[in-house]
Motif scaffolding. Sequence first.
Motif, PDB file in Angstrom:
ATOM      1  N   LYS A   1       0.850  -1.191   0.000  1.00  0.00           N
ATOM      2  CA  LYS A   1       0.000   0.000   0.000  1.00  0.00           C
ATOM      3  C   LYS A   1       0.880   1.234   0.000  1.00  0.00           C
ATOM      4  O   LYS A   1       1.306   1.718   1.033  1.00  0.00           O
ATOM      5  N   LEU A   2       1.163   1.744  -1.189  1.00  0.00           N
ATOM      6  CA  LEU A   2       2.074   2.869  -1.326  1.00  0.00           C
ATOM      7  C   LEU A   2       1.345   4.056  -1.938  1.00  0.00           C
ATOM      8  O   LEU A   2       0.429   3.897  -2.741  1.00  0.00           O
ATOM      9  N   SER A   3       1.774   5.249  -1.564  1.00  0.00           N
ATOM     10  CA  SER A   3       1.223   6.447  -2.198  1.00  0.00           C
ATOM     11  C   SER A   3       1.935   6.650  -3.534  1.00  0.00           C
ATOM     12  O   SER A   3       2.945   6.010  -3.817  1.00  0.00           O
ATOM     13  N   LYS A   4       1.380   7.557  -4.346  1.00  0.00           N
ATOM     14  CA  LYS A   4       1.975   7.819  -5.665  1.00  0.00           C
ATOM     15  C   LYS A   4       3.440   8.209  -5.554  1.00  0.00           C
ATOM     16  O   LYS A   4       4.279   7.768  -6.332  1.00  0.00           O
TER      17      LYS A   4
ATOM     18  N   GLU B   1      10.360   4.401  -5.077  1.00  0.00           N
ATOM     19  CA  GLU B   1      10.735   2.989  -5.223  1.00  0.00           C
ATOM     20  C   GLU B   1      11.191   2.704  -6.649  1.00  0.00           C
ATOM     21  O   GLU B   1      12.135   1.963  -6.890  1.00  0.00           O
ATOM     22  N   LEU B   2      10.466   3.309  -7.581  1.00  0.00           N
ATOM     23  CA  LEU B   2      10.764   3.132  -9.001  1.00  0.00           C
ATOM     24  C   LEU B   2      12.172   3.645  -9.307  1.00  0.00           C
ATOM     25  O   LEU B   2      12.971   2.967  -9.966  1.00  0.00           O
TER      26      LEU B   2
ATOM     27  N   MET C   1      14.816   1.316  -8.155  1.00  0.00           N
ATOM     28  CA  MET C   1      15.016   0.183  -9.060  1.00  0.00           C
ATOM     29  C   MET C   1      15.784   0.619 -10.307  1.00  0.00           C
ATOM     30  O   MET C   1      16.644  -0.102 -10.808  1.00  0.00           O
ATOM     31  N   TYR C   2      15.451   1.816 -10.815  1.00  0.00           N
ATOM     32  CA  TYR C   2      16.150   2.309 -12.008  1.00  0.00           C
ATOM     33  C   TYR C   2      17.641   2.484 -11.739  1.00  0.00           C
ATOM     34  O   TYR C   2      18.461   2.399 -12.639  1.00  0.00           O
ATOM     35  N   ALA C   3      17.999   2.719 -10.459  1.00  0.00           N
ATOM     36  CA  ALA C   3      19.411   2.852 -10.135  1.00  0.00           C
ATOM     37  C   ALA C   3      20.137   1.522 -10.373  1.00  0.00           C
ATOM     38  O   ALA C   3      21.293   1.502 -10.798  1.00  0.00           O
ATOM     39  N   TYR C   4      19.453   0.407 -10.100  1.00  0.00           N
ATOM     40  CA  TYR C   4      20.042  -0.902 -10.380  1.00  0.00           C
ATOM     41  C   TYR C   4      19.974  -1.234 -11.875  1.00  0.00           C
ATOM     42  O   TYR C   4      20.817  -1.925 -12.411  1.00  0.00           O
TER      43      TYR C   4
ATOM     44  N   ALA D   1       9.783  -7.932  -9.647  1.00  0.00           N
ATOM     45  CA  ALA D   1       9.722  -8.751  -8.434  1.00  0.00           C
ATOM     46  C   ALA D   1      10.275  -7.969  -7.237  1.00  0.00           C
ATOM     47  O   ALA D   1       9.733  -8.044  -6.131  1.00  0.00           O
ATOM     48  N   MET D   2      11.344  -7.193  -7.463  1.00  0.00           N
ATOM     49  CA  MET D   2      11.959  -6.451  -6.359  1.00  0.00           C
ATOM     50  C   MET D   2      11.058  -5.337  -5.848  1.00  0.00           C
ATOM     51  O   MET D   2      11.208  -4.892  -4.711  1.00  0.00           O
ATOM     52  N   MET D   3      10.131  -4.858  -6.690  1.00  0.00           N
ATOM     53  CA  MET D   3       9.216  -3.790  -6.266  1.00  0.00           C
ATOM     54  C   MET D   3       8.311  -4.253  -5.128  1.00  0.00           C
ATOM     55  O   MET D   3       7.729  -3.439  -4.415  1.00  0.00           O
TER      56      MET D   3
END
Lengths: 301, 274
Positions: free
Chosen positions: B120-123, B129-130, B133-136, B164-166
């Motif tokens: 349950k995440l806000s925008k 988080e996105l 992930m883009y850093a990886y 999956a990591m998200m």
Amino acid sequence: MGSEILFFFEVVVGGLLAGTMYSLVALGFVLIYKASATFNFAQGAMVFFAVLSFVGFMELGLPFFLAFIVTIGLMVIVGLSTERLVIRPLMNQSEDTLLMATIGLGYVLEGLAQAAWGVEVRRLDLGIPDFPIMFIADAIGIFISALDLTAGAVAAFMVISLAVLFTQTKIGLGLRAVADDPGAASSIGIPLKHIMLLVWSAAGVVALVAGCLWGARAGVQFALVDLALKALPVLIIGGFSSIPGAIVGGLIIGSTEKVLEVYIGPFFGGAIEGWAPYVLAVFFLLKRPEGLFGEKIIRRV
Amino acid sequence: MSEQNNSENILEIKNIEVVYDDVILAVSDVSLDVPKGSIVALLGGNGAGKSTTLKSVSTMLASERGKVTKGSITYDGERVEKLNPSDMVNLGLVQVLEGRRCFGHLTVEENVISGAYTRKLSKSEIKSELERMYAYFPRLKERRKSQAGFTSGGEQQMIAVARAMMAKPKMLLLDEPSMGLAPQLVEEIFNIVKELNEKEGVSILLAEQNTNIALRNSDYGYIIETGQVMLDGSAKSLLNDDKVKEFYLGISSEGRKNFRDVLKESKKNKGLAT
């Protein structure tokens, strides 16, 4: 000469507005197709079931809005039982199996509706007359039915809300993910049964709205089931998985069938609007099988 | 093993047997442990039972009419038998399926975001988080607006791992991340997997046919064949094991052999020294 052109416009506008009613029925199909890649043959029966129940509740003495809300509740229950009794047990079967199941489901719904409410044709009065609006007729000389105009507005409203649901919400994202690959969707924890439940309930509500508009025009009767199959050419032209496609397909079918009926119909002895859309559909199947807005089938080789 | 050691394992599989359609025996006896924070490789050829083992952990078996008929699987102190895939994701275990399985019609970004479905995440939280992930996976950021179906195989594998990591998992199951990819890309993906393991602290169980790269990037390995564990040991010891070399590199005077035969021979000669 001027009146000729005016008459042509009248035919086209009348056709376009009637087309929005096809679009509405087609929307119900698109919802199910998006989530389970199945053409839901029961959609026509759902339209019939929904509007017959709605009229039935009103006959029992419920006021218009209460009857409408009770019917929505009923359609959610239908969606819930469909998900639990038909879709979930067949989840891992082929799409063909699901298709056959929807045909069976259609007959069950037709039977249930008639067993519960009887078989006679009912009148549904939405309080919107199926007559030309006089001030439009006076101003530009085109006769447009108030019912057609309302249907157009309702269809537009439904389309916009569904489009927002699909593209702007988390549930919409989950829904599109499930449509693409249910296995992968489930591997990241998207609960398939909630998505299916939502889709079938939404399709039920769309069926009710479409049923009300059609019922107000043609009477609430068994023929609505077959009328709903007009959505098939609409979907072939627009694309099975596209909401805009359902709308544009409906408009194309609505307008061309009226124009063809008026101008070419006499050479065939009339009544070509029953089959002309299917000719158009076959043409599309040959030239552009994914439809105008359908997603191109992506396959990596 | 002592009680204390048990609690250090995030995953414990004990003597499982898996049967499809009530008749097809896919796994006959597999036991393995994954210590918290480690990378464990499950190695073996086609049809050895690697995917089946992973799917019995993620409880994705049921949707393929498979069933764990014997043994037990304990993830993070909890028996998984009564759980479904959605529960497993909520408990922090996500499987990256064989063949990547991206949502082809969704954009790269939508694919990655879909991985956070259970959280349950806000925008704005999703956005950060996105970016994490883009850093990886900087390549995915470049292609964020493309339809996933049109990206390359390597990019699709990255999408699948990022997705999956998200879910912020404690444990990832990777099924053949190297499948169908060029060696350079395989190297790149394993580097990212290792980085995720170190920085995010996620435990990893990966199934691979590419023994060499899998062992070079793991802490421990299990070799399974026809549904049974044939050999296990630290990644280093397996890499230097003559039997593993002989079987997987095919270096032998008598040509390629079945791994079972290699083991039998070595048992006969000087006993199984692992």
